[in-house]
Write a protein that holds these residues in place. Sequence first.
Motif, PDB file in Angstrom:
ATOM      1  N   VAL A 202      47.976 -29.487 -35.522  1.00  0.00           N
ATOM      2  CA  VAL A 202      49.392 -29.244 -35.245  1.00  0.00           C
ATOM      3  C   VAL A 202      49.681 -29.308 -33.753  1.00  0.00           C
ATOM      4  O   VAL A 202      50.686 -29.865 -33.333  1.00  0.00           O
ATOM      5  CB  VAL A 202      49.829 -27.882 -35.823  1.00  0.00           C
ATOM      6  CG1 VAL A 202      51.292 -27.594 -35.489  1.00  0.00           C
ATOM      7  CG2 VAL A 202      49.629 -27.852 -37.331  1.00  0.00           C
ATOM      8  N   PHE A 203      48.794 -28.760 -32.932  1.00  0.00           N
ATOM      9  CA  PHE A 203      48.995 -28.817 -31.488  1.00  0.00           C
ATOM     10  C   PHE A 203      47.668 -29.097 -30.804  1.00  0.00           C
ATOM     11  O   PHE A 203      46.590 -28.971 -31.400  1.00  0.00           O
ATOM     12  CB  PHE A 203      49.625 -27.534 -30.930  1.00  0.00           C
ATOM     13  CG  PHE A 203      49.136 -26.272 -31.585  1.00  0.00           C
ATOM     14  CD1 PHE A 203      47.844 -25.828 -31.431  1.00  0.00           C
ATOM     15  CD2 PHE A 203      49.994 -25.516 -32.369  1.00  0.00           C
ATOM     16  CE1 PHE A 203      47.394 -24.684 -32.030  1.00  0.00           C
ATOM     17  CE2 PHE A 203      49.562 -24.355 -32.973  1.00  0.00           C
ATOM     18  CZ  PHE A 203      48.257 -23.932 -32.803  1.00  0.00           C
ATOM     19  N   THR A 204      47.758 -29.474 -29.533  1.00  0.00           N
ATOM     20  CA  THR A 204      46.602 -29.854 -28.731  1.00  0.00           C
ATOM     21  C   THR A 204      46.286 -28.751 -27.721  1.00  0.00           C
ATOM     22  O   THR A 204      46.963 -27.725 -27.653  1.00  0.00           O
ATOM     23  CB  THR A 204      46.858 -31.176 -28.000  1.00  0.00           C
ATOM     24  OG1 THR A 204      47.987 -31.008 -27.111  1.00  0.00           O
ATOM     25  CG2 THR A 204      47.185 -32.285 -28.991  1.00  0.00           C
ATOM     26  N   ALA A 205      45.251 -28.988 -26.913  1.00  0.00           N
ATOM     27  CA  ALA A 205      44.882 -28.010 -25.880  1.00  0.00           C
ATOM     28  C   ALA A 205      45.986 -27.871 -24.839  1.00  0.00           C
ATOM     29  O   ALA A 205      46.225 -26.774 -24.314  1.00  0.00           O
ATOM     30  CB  ALA A 205      43.576 -28.432 -25.207  1.00  0.00           C
ATOM     31  N   LYS A 206      46.686 -28.970 -24.544  1.00  0.00           N
ATOM     32  CA  LYS A 206      47.800 -28.888 -23.592  1.00  0.00           C
ATOM     33  C   LYS A 206      48.930 -28.028 -24.144  1.00  0.00           C
ATOM     34  O   LYS A 206      49.563 -27.260 -23.405  1.00  0.00           O
ATOM     35  CB  LYS A 206      48.310 -30.294 -23.275  1.00  0.00           C
ATOM     36  CG  LYS A 206      47.326 -31.151 -22.492  1.00  0.00           C
ATOM     37  CD  LYS A 206      47.931 -32.505 -22.155  1.00  0.00           C
ATOM     38  CE  LYS A 206      46.966 -33.347 -21.338  1.00  0.00           C
ATOM     39  NZ  LYS A 206      47.531 -34.681 -21.008  1.00  0.00           N
ATOM     40  N   ASP A 207      49.193 -28.135 -25.436  1.00  0.00           N
ATOM     41  CA  ASP A 207      50.235 -27.303 -26.044  1.00  0.00           C
ATOM     42  C   ASP A 207      49.855 -25.825 -25.995  1.00  0.00           C
ATOM     43  O   ASP A 207      50.699 -24.964 -25.717  1.00  0.00           O
ATOM     44  CB  ASP A 207      50.465 -27.736 -27.496  1.00  0.00           C
ATOM     45  CG  ASP A 207      50.978 -29.157 -27.602  1.00  0.00           C
ATOM     46  OD1 ASP A 207      51.685 -29.579 -26.674  1.00  0.00           O
ATOM     47  OD2 ASP A 207      50.673 -29.842 -28.597  1.00  0.00           O
ATOM     48  N   ALA A 211      51.821 -22.918 -23.959  1.00  0.00           N
ATOM     49  CA  ALA A 211      52.299 -21.720 -24.653  1.00  0.00           C
ATOM     50  C   ALA A 211      51.866 -20.450 -23.926  1.00  0.00           C
ATOM     51  O   ALA A 211      52.668 -19.523 -23.731  1.00  0.00           O
ATOM     52  CB  ALA A 211      51.787 -21.717 -26.092  1.00  0.00           C
ATOM     53  N   PHE A 212      50.604 -20.385 -23.496  1.00  0.00           N
ATOM     54  CA  PHE A 212      50.133 -19.187 -22.798  1.00  0.00           C
ATOM     55  C   PHE A 212      50.749 -19.074 -21.409  1.00  0.00           C
ATOM     56  O   PHE A 212      50.956 -17.960 -20.908  1.00  0.00           O
ATOM     57  CB  PHE A 212      48.607 -19.194 -22.720  1.00  0.00           C
ATOM     58  CG  PHE A 212      47.941 -18.725 -23.973  1.00  0.00           C
ATOM     59  CD1 PHE A 212      48.055 -17.408 -24.385  1.00  0.00           C
ATOM     60  CD2 PHE A 212      47.209 -19.603 -24.750  1.00  0.00           C
ATOM     61  CE1 PHE A 212      47.443 -16.972 -25.552  1.00  0.00           C
ATOM     62  CE2 PHE A 212      46.598 -19.177 -25.917  1.00  0.00           C
ATOM     63  CZ  PHE A 212      46.715 -17.859 -26.327  1.00  0.00           C
ATOM     64  N   GLU A 213      51.031 -20.196 -20.771  1.00  0.00           N
ATOM     65  CA  GLU A 213      51.724 -20.136 -19.481  1.00  0.00           C
ATOM     66  C   GLU A 213      53.118 -19.535 -19.638  1.00  0.00           C
ATOM     67  O   GLU A 213      53.550 -18.706 -18.824  1.00  0.00           O
ATOM     68  CB  GLU A 213      51.806 -21.528 -18.869  1.00  0.00           C
ATOM     69  CG  GLU A 213      50.472 -22.060 -18.358  1.00  0.00           C
ATOM     70  CD  GLU A 213      50.589 -23.464 -17.809  1.00  0.00           C
ATOM     71  OE1 GLU A 213      51.723 -24.021 -17.874  1.00  0.00           O
ATOM     72  OE2 GLU A 213      49.587 -24.014 -17.327  1.00  0.00           O
ATOM     73  N   ASN A 214      53.813 -19.929 -20.697  1.00  0.00           N
ATOM     74  CA  ASN A 214      55.136 -19.339 -20.948  1.00  0.00           C
ATOM     75  C   ASN A 214      55.030 -17.852 -21.262  1.00  0.00           C
ATOM     76  O   ASN A 214      55.871 -17.051 -20.832  1.00  0.00           O
ATOM     77  CB  ASN A 214      55.817 -20.077 -22.098  1.00  0.00           C
ATOM     78  CG  ASN A 214      56.122 -21.520 -21.761  1.00  0.00           C
ATOM     79  OD1 ASN A 214      56.232 -21.882 -20.585  1.00  0.00           O
ATOM     80  ND2 ASN A 214      56.273 -22.363 -22.777  1.00  0.00           N
TER      81      ASN A 214
END
Length: 443
Positions: A202-207, A211-214
Amino acid sequence: MEVEQVASDSENVAVDGPEKPVDGAGDAATPHSERLRRKNKKFLRTNSKEKETVAAAPTPLPKYRSWKNSRRPRNGHGRGLPKKGGAGGKGVWGIPGSELLEELEEDANDPNYDPEAAGGDLELKQLILEADAEEIVRKSESVILEYFEHGDTGAAAEEFLEFVTSSRSHVICETIVEVALDHKPSHCEMASVLISDLYGRVFTAKDIALAFENLLDRLPDLVLDTPEAPTLVANFIARCVADDCLPPRFVQRTDYANDYARQAIHRAETLLSMKQGLVRLDNIWGVGGGIRPVKSLIRQIQLLLKEYLTSGDLAEAARCVRGLETPHFHHELVYETILLAIETINSSVEEQLCTFLAELRRSLAVSPEQMDRGFLRVLEDMSDIVLDVPLAYIMLDRFVDKCTRRFRLGDHVLKRMPTRGRKRFVSEGDGGAIKDHALKLRE
């Protein structure tokens, strides 16, 4: 002789038909019947059996002109996709949402185009993107809460793929962590497992990193609702690094604007740098619920009761009971509480433990069935308990009497209560009355 020749020539002209008009005279000099014949003239098809007509070969075009207006791919086979992804061409609807983008776009050649007001379109586009993100968050929350009930990551992934887009995948990861912050440690463990299973699907390492940065940037707001948010987010980050969903260099960044984010990053780096940290991070949320061994649960219940007798904090004890997450095993909690009241032989301890059971019964932390089952287990084991505590029957009778004044016990429990038999300290003339001085209670 010349006159006869002129006359014959004039007759021949009259027989041949009307004289054709001179160039420039146009249709005005053409008779009306001739124009009708030309207009109604039709070309009839010839049968295959009739005389075949040979069409003239067309003039070949130059090679570069044969491909000028061709829509066929130059490589000979193409990609098998519609032209412009179905978003362009004649008679097509365009990509979904293109009507909104067309309304937002302005032509710079338009006389009414205002360059200063063009920034408002960007704000409107941002509002549309935010509304799209809110819709994804709303749908994701229902899927996550449902996953906490059944625990099937495959079913959750299929539901996410129905409405998620590649550009909004980080919103799902951010929502998973944010929802888990308000739930129990066992749910945080399930959230970590869900992120690990959705990685690459569903999502990649960049996603995940985005998310954690936000989340780190929003920690000052999250702390208002969840005071331990920095610690929980740090645990999630460390667990994702241990599960190979995040690169280790993510915890090396320290240029965050708020102190909570720097605190969370420092804790995550500490968890990863401790000895055998990656192995320990598998149980960072603890082993919750019925997964724990029975001996471990009994040990935690005994420690809980001893801590309650020492501190006297009833609210903390009730919170620890809910933290056990074993509603099917609450009969063991009742059993250990009654057993502790019998063994201590102290009226103040009995009163404190009776208050503890009454609070659990009032707040429905322990169901009536589990409460009655705990009392029945004590009645079944009284033959063994009395070997260690000779006054067990007397202490049980007094403790049950105190409990019945605070809350209601089942009728089947009261009927199975043993009748007070003769003891060596009861004389024949007392009529079965128990002498208080014989109890030798340690007040």
